[in-house]
Enzyme design. Structure first.
Site, PDB file in Angstrom:
ATOM      1  N   ASN A 108      39.981  14.522  17.074  1.00  0.00           N
ATOM      2  CA  ASN A 108      40.723  15.092  15.955  1.00  0.00           C
ATOM      3  C   ASN A 108      42.053  14.374  15.834  1.00  0.00           C
ATOM      4  OD1 ASN A 108      41.378  17.167  13.914  1.00  0.00           O
ATOM      5  ND2 ASN A 108      42.875  17.874  15.428  1.00  0.00           N
ATOM      6  N   HIS A 110      45.916  15.047  14.607  1.00  0.00           N
ATOM      7  CA  HIS A 110      46.782  16.206  14.376  1.00  0.00           C
ATOM      8  C   HIS A 110      48.201  15.721  14.103  1.00  0.00           C
ATOM      9  CE1 HIS A 110      48.263  20.309  14.741  1.00  0.00           C
ATOM     10  NE2 HIS A 110      49.218  19.847  15.524  1.00  0.00           N
ATOM     11  N   SER A 137      49.069  12.730  16.665  1.00  0.00           N
ATOM     12  CA  SER A 137      48.293  12.548  17.894  1.00  0.00           C
ATOM     13  C   SER A 137      46.798  12.519  17.573  1.00  0.00           C
ATOM     14  CB  SER A 137      48.542  13.709  18.877  1.00  0.00           C
ATOM     15  OG  SER A 137      49.914  13.877  19.166  1.00  0.00           O
ATOM     16  N   ASP A 146      43.872  22.510  19.222  1.00  0.00           N
ATOM     17  CA  ASP A 146      44.672  21.296  19.438  1.00  0.00           C
ATOM     18  C   ASP A 146      45.001  21.118  20.912  1.00  0.00           C
ATOM     19  OD1 ASP A 146      44.692  20.810  16.643  1.00  0.00           O
ATOM     20  OD2 ASP A 146      46.380  22.171  16.408  1.00  0.00           O
TER      21      ASP A 146
END
Length: 218
Positions: A108, A110, A137, A146
């Site tokens: 992912n 973020h 990130s 996260d």
């Protein structure tokens, strides 16, 4: 063989477009095998269709709960046999069953320097906290919001007079190169995900890779 990427997105798909452009210009050895979204109006689906990439809508409202939706979404993704699933602006939490069934295969991006400012409204969170530095990130997806191991980061200064909107725009200029450089390292075998363990050039990653001003990892 090109890295087979499945992209999951809920919104406009700017990171998806960056991936498609890098593949088209030969700077990323990869193939987007499909784009999946939970929202009918996600522009990411239009970006996929415009380039001939299969676009899939899997709406939460069509399923009884998150577990059922996750099963349908990731079951559909599995049929495309991706090497890697990239969550690029996917705005729903993913349950442990879906994540645990695909160890080391989901990342992912973020918009914060994790572990700081998880969740939503990260740019305003950064301003409210009075930090001097902000950024983006790329991390391994886990069932924790996260919370997975951070692979790489890009940093930007927080300037006097910044609003959340102008800070977001500054981060975005670094967010796309950050994701692309991470994908290049994964495609090249320099960055290897093994469950929640990450190796760089054969050694365990001890700190996130940092994107330098030349848009390459330092």
């Amino acid at each position: 063989m090109p890295l087979r990427i499945a992209v999951v997105a809920s919104g406009r798909g700017s990171n998806l477009q960056a991936i498609l452009d890098a593949i088209a210009d030969g700077t990323l050895d990869a193939e987007v095998v499909g784009v999946w979204s939970d929202r009918r109006d996600a522009f990411a689906l239009e970006r996929a269709r415009a380039t001939g990439v299969p676009a899939h809508l899997v709406r939460p409202r069509d399923y009884g709960d998150r577990t059922e939706h996750d099963a349908a979404l990731f079951g559909s993704i599995d049929t495309a046999t991706p090497d890697l699933i990239v969550c690029a602006g996917y705005m729903r939490l993913i349950g442990a069953d879906a994540v645990d069934a695909r160890p080391g295969r989901m990342i992912n991006i973020h918009p914060s320097l994790l572990p700081a400012f998880k969740g939503l409204h990260t740019h305003q969170q950064a301003l409210d906290a009075g930090v001097a530095e902000h950024g983006a990130s790329v991390h391994v997806v886990t069932a924790d919001l996260d919370g997975g191991p951070v692979l790489a980061q890009a940093r930007v200064p927080v300037l006097p007079g910044d609003t959340a909107e102008c800070l977001a725009a500054r981060v975005l200029t670094r967010e796309h190169p950050l994701l692309l450089e991470t994908l290049r390292w994964i495609a090249d075998g320099r960055l290897v995900l093994r469950g929640q363990t990450v190796h760089v050039n054969g050694r365990a990653l001890t700190a996130p890779l940092q994107l330098a001003a030349n848009q390459r990892f330092a």
